[in-house]
Design a protein around this motif. Sequence first.
Motif, PDB file in Angstrom:
ATOM      1  N   ASN A  97       5.395   4.192   3.363  1.00 30.39           N
ATOM      2  CA  ASN A  97       4.526   3.389   4.182  1.00 30.39           C
ATOM      3  C   ASN A  97       5.417   2.676   5.243  1.00 30.39           C
ATOM      4  O   ASN A  97       6.329   1.872   4.935  1.00 30.39           O
ATOM      5  CB  ASN A  97       3.950   2.462   3.307  1.00 30.39           C
TER       6      ASN A  97
ATOM      7  N   GLU B 298       0.891  -1.298   0.078  1.00 31.42           N
ATOM      8  CA  GLU B 298       0.011   0.062  -0.118  1.00 31.42           C
ATOM      9  C   GLU B 298       0.744   1.256   0.281  1.00 31.42           C
ATOM     10  O   GLU B 298       1.953   1.123   0.614  1.00 31.42           O
ATOM     11  CB  GLU B 298      -0.870   0.085   1.223  1.00 31.42           C
TER      12      GLU B 298
ATOM     13  N   TYR C 291      -1.181   0.401   6.290  1.00 34.73           N
ATOM     14  CA  TYR C 291      -0.088   1.369   5.951  1.00 34.73           C
ATOM     15  C   TYR C 291       0.090   2.229   7.333  1.00 34.73           C
ATOM     16  O   TYR C 291      -0.924   2.281   8.083  1.00 34.73           O
ATOM     17  CB  TYR C 291      -0.899   2.617   4.968  1.00 34.73           C
TER      18      TYR C 291
ATOM     19  N   TYR D 158      -4.411   9.998   2.291  1.00 35.84           N
ATOM     20  CA  TYR D 158      -4.622   8.940   0.941  1.00 35.84           C
ATOM     21  C   TYR D 158      -3.966   7.770   1.353  1.00 35.84           C
ATOM     22  O   TYR D 158      -2.660   7.924   1.817  1.00 35.84           O
ATOM     23  CB  TYR D 158      -4.490   9.581  -0.408  1.00 35.84           C
ATOM     24  N   HIS D 159      -4.301   6.709   0.772  1.00 34.49           N
ATOM     25  CA  HIS D 159      -3.668   5.389   0.620  1.00 34.49           C
ATOM     26  C   HIS D 159      -4.288   4.558  -0.323  1.00 34.49           C
ATOM     27  O   HIS D 159      -5.475   4.675  -0.715  1.00 34.49           O
ATOM     28  CB  HIS D 159      -3.267   4.460   2.202  1.00 34.49           C
TER      29      HIS D 159
ATOM     30  N   LEU E 157       2.074   6.097   8.345  1.00 36.14           N
ATOM     31  CA  LEU E 157       2.756   7.183   7.813  1.00 36.14           C
ATOM     32  C   LEU E 157       3.812   6.944   9.160  1.00 36.14           C
ATOM     33  O   LEU E 157       3.762   6.901  10.334  1.00 36.14           O
ATOM     34  CB  LEU E 157       2.073   8.416   7.945  1.00 36.14           C
TER      35      LEU E 157
ATOM     36  N   ASP F 166      -8.747   0.787   8.975  1.00 39.99           N
ATOM     37  CA  ASP F 166      -8.814   2.522   8.540  1.00 39.99           C
ATOM     38  C   ASP F 166      -9.513   2.978   9.570  1.00 39.99           C
ATOM     39  O   ASP F 166      -9.046   4.317   9.847  1.00 39.99           O
ATOM     40  CB  ASP F 166      -9.070   2.505   7.203  1.00 39.99           C
TER      41      ASP F 166
ATOM     42  N   CYS G  17       1.025   5.535   0.832  1.00 38.75           N
ATOM     43  CA  CYS G  17       0.269   6.411   1.791  1.00 38.75           C
ATOM     44  C   CYS G  17       0.921   7.950   1.428  1.00 38.75           C
ATOM     45  O   CYS G  17       2.059   7.969   1.073  1.00 38.75           O
ATOM     46  CB  CYS G  17       0.208   6.129   3.073  1.00 38.75           C
TER      47      CYS G  17
ATOM     48  N   TYR H  32     -10.504  11.068   3.793  1.00 39.29           N
ATOM     49  CA  TYR H  32      -9.496   9.948   3.571  1.00 39.29           C
ATOM     50  C   TYR H  32      -9.886   9.470   2.325  1.00 39.29           C
ATOM     51  O   TYR H  32     -11.110   9.137   1.759  1.00 39.29           O
ATOM     52  CB  TYR H  32      -9.981   8.812   4.685  1.00 39.29           C
TER      53      TYR H  32
END
Length: 132
Positions: free
Chosen positions: A43, A23, A51, A76-77, A53, A90, A25, A101
């Motif tokens: 990620n 993924e 994911y 975003y991811h 950050l 999430d 991000c 998101y």
Amino acid sequence: MTELDGVYLKEIVEHGLREFPNECCGLIAAHDGVPAKVFTMRNADASPVTYRLDGVEQLRVFDQMDDEGLELWAIYHSHTHSEAYPSDTDVKLAFYPDARYILVSLADRADPVVRSFFIVDGEVTEEELTIS
């Protein structure tokens, strides 16, 4: 309804394709509510199903946003094999109720699907996302 410039959309989709099978991000910053800059980020999980950050990178980006007079507009991811809808993880990890998101589904890499949501107190609300 919210609008995202096609250049930014292309940037986040390309980020997702580069990071595949993991993924991707990142953050989208805005000026007066209008998206102005994409911050592609690492990620920290380096995972195809989650994911995270990187904390140090996130602080650096937030400092840069402050310096440039920008505010957080979206996180975003990508989802590499599932639909563009927030997973239970999430939702559990949605710590920014004022940010949207944005999810990019790469289940069909030839035709990515992008959707936008607000996640507040565990409640997921989709907003219409138009590309300009």
